[in-house]
Design a protein around this motif. Structure first.
Motif, PDB file in Angstrom:
ATOM      1  N   GLY A 123      38.708  35.158  50.092  1.00 14.64           N
ATOM      2  CA  GLY A 123      37.527  34.636  50.728  1.00 14.64           C
ATOM      3  C   GLY A 123      36.788  35.585  51.642  1.00 14.64           C
ATOM      4  O   GLY A 123      36.606  36.768  51.343  1.00 14.64           O
ATOM      5  N   VAL A 124      36.379  35.044  52.781  1.00 15.57           N
ATOM      6  CA  VAL A 124      35.498  35.751  53.710  1.00 15.57           C
ATOM      7  C   VAL A 124      36.130  35.765  55.094  1.00 15.57           C
ATOM      8  O   VAL A 124      37.051  35.005  55.379  1.00 15.57           O
ATOM      9  CB  VAL A 124      34.121  35.061  53.769  1.00 15.57           C
ATOM     10  CG1 VAL A 124      33.393  35.183  52.447  1.00 15.57           C
ATOM     11  CG2 VAL A 124      34.266  33.586  54.163  1.00 15.57           C
ATOM     12  N   ALA A 125      35.614  36.605  55.956  1.00 24.94           N
ATOM     13  CA  ALA A 125      36.134  36.692  57.323  1.00 24.94           C
ATOM     14  C   ALA A 125      35.955  35.356  58.045  1.00 24.94           C
ATOM     15  O   ALA A 125      34.996  34.623  57.807  1.00 24.94           O
ATOM     16  CB  ALA A 125      35.408  37.796  58.083  1.00 24.94           C
ATOM     17  N   ASP A 177      30.895  43.483  42.258  1.00 26.16           N
ATOM     18  CA  ASP A 177      30.811  43.073  40.853  1.00 26.16           C
ATOM     19  C   ASP A 177      32.030  42.292  40.371  1.00 26.16           C
ATOM     20  O   ASP A 177      32.120  41.909  39.205  1.00 26.16           O
ATOM     21  CB  ASP A 177      30.616  44.307  39.958  1.00 26.16           C
ATOM     22  CG  ASP A 177      31.707  45.366  40.164  1.00 26.16           C
ATOM     23  OD1 ASP A 177      32.740  45.070  40.813  1.00 26.16           O
ATOM     24  OD2 ASP A 177      31.533  46.502  39.678  1.00 26.16           O
ATOM     25  N   GLY A 178      32.997  42.075  41.262  1.00 28.53           N
ATOM     26  CA  GLY A 178      34.184  41.314  40.879  1.00 28.53           C
ATOM     27  C   GLY A 178      35.164  42.070  40.015  1.00 28.53           C
ATOM     28  O   GLY A 178      36.164  41.497  39.567  1.00 28.53           O
ATOM     29  N   THR A 179      34.930  43.369  39.786  1.00 29.03           N
ATOM     30  CA  THR A 179      35.831  44.138  38.919  1.00 29.03           C
ATOM     31  C   THR A 179      36.263  45.470  39.525  1.00 29.03           C
ATOM     32  O   THR A 179      37.363  45.944  39.254  1.00 29.03           O
ATOM     33  CB  THR A 179      35.170  44.418  37.553  1.00 29.03           C
ATOM     34  OG1 THR A 179      33.954  45.136  37.755  1.00 29.03           O
ATOM     35  CG2 THR A 179      34.880  43.116  36.811  1.00 29.03           C
ATOM     36  N   THR A 180      35.410  46.098  40.333  1.00 30.82           N
ATOM     37  CA  THR A 180      35.725  47.419  40.880  1.00 30.82           C
ATOM     38  C   THR A 180      36.748  47.291  42.007  1.00 30.82           C
ATOM     39  O   THR A 180      36.527  46.591  42.992  1.00 30.82           O
ATOM     40  CB  THR A 180      34.466  48.111  41.415  1.00 30.82           C
ATOM     41  OG1 THR A 180      33.481  48.168  40.377  1.00 30.82           O
ATOM     42  CG2 THR A 180      34.796  49.525  41.884  1.00 30.82           C
ATOM     43  N   LEU A 181      37.875  47.995  41.851  1.00 33.79           N
ATOM     44  CA  LEU A 181      38.950  47.923  42.835  1.00 33.79           C
ATOM     45  C   LEU A 181      38.669  48.814  44.044  1.00 33.79           C
ATOM     46  O   LEU A 181      38.122  49.906  43.918  1.00 33.79           O
ATOM     47  CB  LEU A 181      40.276  48.350  42.214  1.00 33.79           C
ATOM     48  CG  LEU A 181      41.060  47.329  41.380  1.00 33.79           C
ATOM     49  CD1 LEU A 181      42.259  48.004  40.743  1.00 33.79           C
ATOM     50  CD2 LEU A 181      41.512  46.164  42.259  1.00 33.79           C
ATOM     51  N   GLY A 182      39.097  48.347  45.197  1.00 36.51           N
ATOM     52  CA  GLY A 182      39.048  49.138  46.417  1.00 36.51           C
ATOM     53  C   GLY A 182      40.070  48.605  47.395  1.00 36.51           C
ATOM     54  O   GLY A 182      40.761  47.618  47.129  1.00 36.51           O
ATOM     55  N   GLU A 183      40.174  49.260  48.546  1.00 35.34           N
ATOM     56  CA  GLU A 183      41.117  48.815  49.572  1.00 35.34           C
ATOM     57  C   GLU A 183      40.402  47.947  50.605  1.00 35.34           C
ATOM     58  O   GLU A 183      39.281  48.249  51.019  1.00 35.34           O
ATOM     59  CB  GLU A 183      41.752  50.014  50.273  1.00 35.34           C
ATOM     60  CG  GLU A 183      42.838  49.600  51.289  1.00 35.34           C
ATOM     61  CD  GLU A 183      43.428  50.762  52.063  1.00 35.34           C
ATOM     62  OE1 GLU A 183      44.424  50.557  52.782  1.00 35.34           O
ATOM     63  OE2 GLU A 183      42.891  51.885  51.950  1.00 35.34           O
ATOM     64  N   VAL A 184      41.064  46.876  51.029  1.00 33.64           N
ATOM     65  CA  VAL A 184      40.508  46.015  52.068  1.00 33.64           C
ATOM     66  C   VAL A 184      40.727  46.683  53.423  1.00 33.64           C
ATOM     67  O   VAL A 184      41.854  47.044  53.774  1.00 33.64           O
ATOM     68  CB  VAL A 184      41.179  44.625  52.066  1.00 33.64           C
ATOM     69  CG1 VAL A 184      40.546  43.733  53.140  1.00 33.64           C
ATOM     70  CG2 VAL A 184      41.064  43.968  50.701  1.00 33.64           C
ATOM     71  N   MET A 240      44.745  46.072  47.640  1.00 29.66           N
ATOM     72  CA  MET A 240      43.682  46.360  46.692  1.00 29.66           C
ATOM     73  C   MET A 240      42.980  45.057  46.324  1.00 29.66           C
ATOM     74  O   MET A 240      43.617  44.030  46.105  1.00 29.66           O
ATOM     75  CB  MET A 240      44.233  47.029  45.445  1.00 29.66           C
ATOM     76  CG  MET A 240      44.937  48.352  45.713  1.00 29.66           C
ATOM     77  SD  MET A 240      43.825  49.596  46.402  1.00 29.66           S
ATOM     78  CE  MET A 240      42.824  49.984  44.974  1.00 29.66           C
ATOM     79  N   ALA A 241      41.654  45.115  46.260  1.00 34.33           N
ATOM     80  CA  ALA A 241      40.883  43.898  46.010  1.00 34.33           C
ATOM     81  C   ALA A 241      39.590  44.237  45.298  1.00 34.33           C
ATOM     82  O   ALA A 241      39.197  45.396  45.167  1.00 34.33           O
ATOM     83  CB  ALA A 241      40.583  43.190  47.334  1.00 34.33           C
ATOM     84  N   VAL A 242      38.911  43.178  44.841  1.00 35.45           N
ATOM     85  CA  VAL A 242      37.547  43.289  44.326  1.00 35.45           C
ATOM     86  C   VAL A 242      36.655  42.441  45.231  1.00 35.45           C
ATOM     87  O   VAL A 242      37.125  41.529  45.918  1.00 35.45           O
ATOM     88  CB  VAL A 242      37.432  42.812  42.865  1.00 35.45           C
ATOM     89  CG1 VAL A 242      38.296  43.672  41.960  1.00 35.45           C
ATOM     90  CG2 VAL A 242      37.811  41.332  42.734  1.00 35.45           C
ATOM     91  N   LEU A 243      35.373  42.754  45.226  1.00 32.90           N
ATOM     92  CA  LEU A 243      34.388  41.980  45.971  1.00 32.90           C
ATOM     93  C   LEU A 243      33.478  41.284  44.974  1.00 32.90           C
ATOM     94  O   LEU A 243      32.855  41.935  44.124  1.00 32.90           O
ATOM     95  CB  LEU A 243      33.572  42.896  46.886  1.00 32.90           C
ATOM     96  CG  LEU A 243      32.596  42.201  47.837  1.00 32.90           C
ATOM     97  CD1 LEU A 243      33.356  41.379  48.877  1.00 32.90           C
ATOM     98  CD2 LEU A 243      31.696  43.227  48.528  1.00 32.90           C
ATOM     99  N   HIS A 244      33.424  39.963  45.047  1.00 32.96           N
ATOM    100  CA  HIS A 244      32.591  39.191  44.127  1.00 32.96           C
ATOM    101  C   HIS A 244      31.132  39.222  44.576  1.00 32.96           C
ATOM    102  O   HIS A 244      30.837  39.493  45.748  1.00 32.96           O
ATOM    103  CB  HIS A 244      33.101  37.756  44.032  1.00 32.96           C
ATOM    104  CG  HIS A 244      34.383  37.647  43.272  1.00 32.96           C
ATOM    105  ND1 HIS A 244      34.441  37.615  41.898  1.00 32.96           N
ATOM    106  CD2 HIS A 244      35.675  37.579  43.696  1.00 32.96           C
ATOM    107  CE1 HIS A 244      35.693  37.518  41.504  1.00 32.96           C
ATOM    108  NE2 HIS A 244      36.462  37.495  42.575  1.00 32.96           N
ATOM    109  N   GLY A 256      30.162  37.718  47.847  1.00 32.85           N
ATOM    110  CA  GLY A 256      30.735  38.272  49.063  1.00 32.85           C
ATOM    111  C   GLY A 256      32.167  37.872  49.336  1.00 32.85           C
ATOM    112  O   GLY A 256      32.728  38.278  50.357  1.00 32.85           O
ATOM    113  N   TYR A 257      32.781  37.109  48.436  1.00 33.08           N
ATOM    114  CA  TYR A 257      34.171  36.692  48.614  1.00 33.08           C
ATOM    115  C   TYR A 257      35.104  37.779  48.080  1.00 33.08           C
ATOM    116  O   TYR A 257      34.888  38.334  46.998  1.00 33.08           O
ATOM    117  CB  TYR A 257      34.439  35.369  47.892  1.00 33.08           C
ATOM    118  CG  TYR A 257      33.972  34.151  48.660  1.00 33.08           C
ATOM    119  CD1 TYR A 257      34.856  33.134  49.014  1.00 33.08           C
ATOM    120  CD2 TYR A 257      32.639  34.009  49.040  1.00 33.08           C
ATOM    121  CE1 TYR A 257      34.432  32.016  49.712  1.00 33.08           C
ATOM    122  CE2 TYR A 257      32.200  32.906  49.742  1.00 33.08           C
ATOM    123  CZ  TYR A 257      33.101  31.909  50.086  1.00 33.08           C
ATOM    124  OH  TYR A 257      32.671  30.805  50.779  1.00 33.08           O
TER     125      TYR A 257
END
Length: 531
Positions: free
Chosen positions: A347-349, A369-376, A408-412, A415-416
């Motif tokens: 979710g969100v902060a 885009d809901g697919t590109t991985l990155g670190e939170v 590791m996460a994606v951002l939809h 913004g979630y």
């Protein structure tokens, strides 16, 4: 701004203020139910004042001294969340399931002057105290019987005194030690200001009021109970203490104590919902779950029992949950499957947290885009001020001016954030990144699967392939191929686990997190389902 206007318009923030206010406003209302004893808010404040006086005068706790606790979810553990900082000390909550060696290290590293401990845990703690020798802290024992023991005797003889509010709101309030699964535990330093603000976030996100009753299924030693030790008090709600997690006791509290709110790890929720005594609650119950995302099956079970599940995300370094899967009203019209997918996101902060970012290796934001991985990464008032006596680990965690979660996460697009894995748990197979969480979620949609954990195992051709360990529902006998096909219907074929092993239970930490390092150690020891 002159000194006078500063004193009029500014006051140090501290969660100690919550108890003082609730004792004034809700003084005669029930504050705590603990092992058959009920106390009002006025009585709770009186006991806290007596405990603070004992710490100062009888035990010699000076400002900044560390006071450890080795207690389950009993009344004294709640009281010490106020009495220790109210005496100017720093609280060090100990996980009740550690070994003597781990207690030796944490007590020595923190330099605890006093430890308040539960009599039933004496054997393990005594080993640690013997190892510490002259460096061992003073011990005050809390009896299993709430009306007796050294702690109660000291409180009864204490005159009590006013709590000491900090002059500096950024003063240390607590040092919370991480699980230490990849090395020595680290001491996470939290402040009065951070705890105050985080607690208000809990109040805002949960909707608790003076009519609420909170059940202590989450350990108070874990991130100070996600700050519910202070947040429940702030609303004038009832603390219902539960020394041991037991499904029958949980349902008895929901029925008998009118519990409206509780927090729990996925394993506790699974036990609770699968209990033979489970029955629809008379009043709606808000259940906040951390750790692995709730499965569609779990959400359906909970809804049938009048329990509304909200998914949270956070770390010890963020005072507990820093993000919430905030429910959009428009989602009410979505299909059950779509709702389950939405609820599984972290979710969100929260309302008191700064925006979460998902970044690449150069600290640039990944596409939403809901697919590109990155670190939170995160920052703000409810992020730790650092690791105690560990400047190198602090500098590494805070590189680039943000706290690095290691998740590791994606951002939809909305913004979630949705976690995909820990950095160390991503499976790289033939050059493709496979999220073990994604595979686990696919497995959990199979009706026979109760819990799932996926790891990477070596493979001569692909480098790594996913392997699954699962527990199954009573009487279920799924085959490996059946489960693989189930995953293949939902994900790319290469993501399906090559090995599937049924186990009686998955190894977990005291807070319910699955210990994947143990599964890696025995990855080839179990027999594969279906041959």
């Amino acid at each position: 701004m002159n000194d006078q206007s500063h004193s009029v318009s500014d006051a140090p923030l501290s969660p100690l203020r919550f108890l003082e206010r609730s004792a004034r406003v809700w003084g005669t209302r029930p504050a705590v139910r603990d092992r058959g004893v009920e106390r009002s808010y006025a009585e709770l404040l009186e006991r806290v004042r007596r405990a603070a006086a004992v710490l100062r005068t009888e035990l010699g706790v000076a400002p900044g001294d560390r006071v450890a606790t080795l207690l389950p979810n009993v009344g004294p553990m709640l009281e010490l969340h106020y009495a220790v900082p109210g005496a100017g000390g720093v609280l060090v909550p100990l996980n009740t399931r550690l070994s003597a060696n781990e207690y030796t290290y944490i007590l020595g590293h923190s330099g605890a002057r006093v430890v308040v401990a539960y009599e039933p845990l004496r054997a393990t703690l005594d080993q640690a105290l013997a190892e510490l020798g002259d460096r061992a802290p003073l011990v005050v024992w809390v009896s299993e019987d709430p009306g007796s023991g050294a702690y109660e005797e000291l409180l009864a003889a204490s005159p009590g005194e006013a709590l000491e509010l900090p002059e500096d709101e950024r003063a240390l309030l607590s040092i919370n030690y991480t699980s230490g699964t990849t090395g020595r535990p680290k001491g996470v330093m939290t402040t009065h200001r951070g705890a105050y603000l985080h607690s208000l976030g809990v109040v805002g996100e949960t909707g608790m009021t003076a009519r609420s009753a909170y059940l202590w299924t989450l350990p108070m030693f874990h991130c100070n109970g996600w700050a519910y030790t202070w947040a429940v008090t702030a609303t004038g709600a009832l603390h219902v203490c539960l020394p041991q997690v037991d499904p029958e006791a949980i349902w008895a509290a929901i029925g008998g104590d009118g519990v409206t709110h509780l927090c729990a790890a996925p394993t506790v929720v699974t036990m609770m919902l699968g209990s033979t005594v489970a029955a629809p609650a008379r009043q709606p119950v808000a259940l906040f779950i951390g750790g692995a995302p709730p499965s569609p099956t779990l959400l359906e079970q909970a809804a049938a029992l009048n329990i509304d599940v909200t998914h949270l995300y956070g770390l010890t370094e963020t005072y507990g949950p820093i993000a919430v899967c905030a429910w959009q009203p428009d989602w009410d019209a979505a299909s059950p499957d779509a709702q389950a997918r939405l609820r599984a996101r972290q979710g969100v902060a929260t309302v008191v947290s700064e925006r979460l970012r998902v970044v690449d290796e150069r600290m640039g934001d990944v596409p939403a885009d809901g697919t590109t991985l990155g670190e939170v990464v995160m920052r703000g008032n409810n992020v730790m001020v650092g690791y105690y006596l560990d400047p190198e680990a602090t500098a590494e965690a805070f590189r680039g001016g943000w706290f690095h979660s290691g998740d590791m996460a994606v951002l939809h697009p909305d913004g979630y954030v949705e976690l995909r894995d820990r950095l160390k748990d991503i499976v790289i197979s033939g050059g493709e990144n496979i999220s073990t969480i994604e595979v686990e979620q696919a497995l959990l949609t199979h009706p026979a699967v109760q819990e799932a954990a996926v790891i990477g195992v070596p493979d001569e051709h692909w480098g790594e392939v996913p392997a699954a360990f699962i527990t199954v529902t009573a009487g279920a006998t799924p085959t490996a191929e059946e489960l693989r096909d189930h995953v293949r219907e939902r994900l790319a074929r290469f993501k399906a686990p090559r090995q599937v092993t049924i186990v009686d239970e998955l190894p977990k930490t005291a807070t319910g997190k699955i210990q994947k390092f143990e599964l890696r150690g025995r990855a080839h020891a179990g027999a594969e389902v279906g041959g």
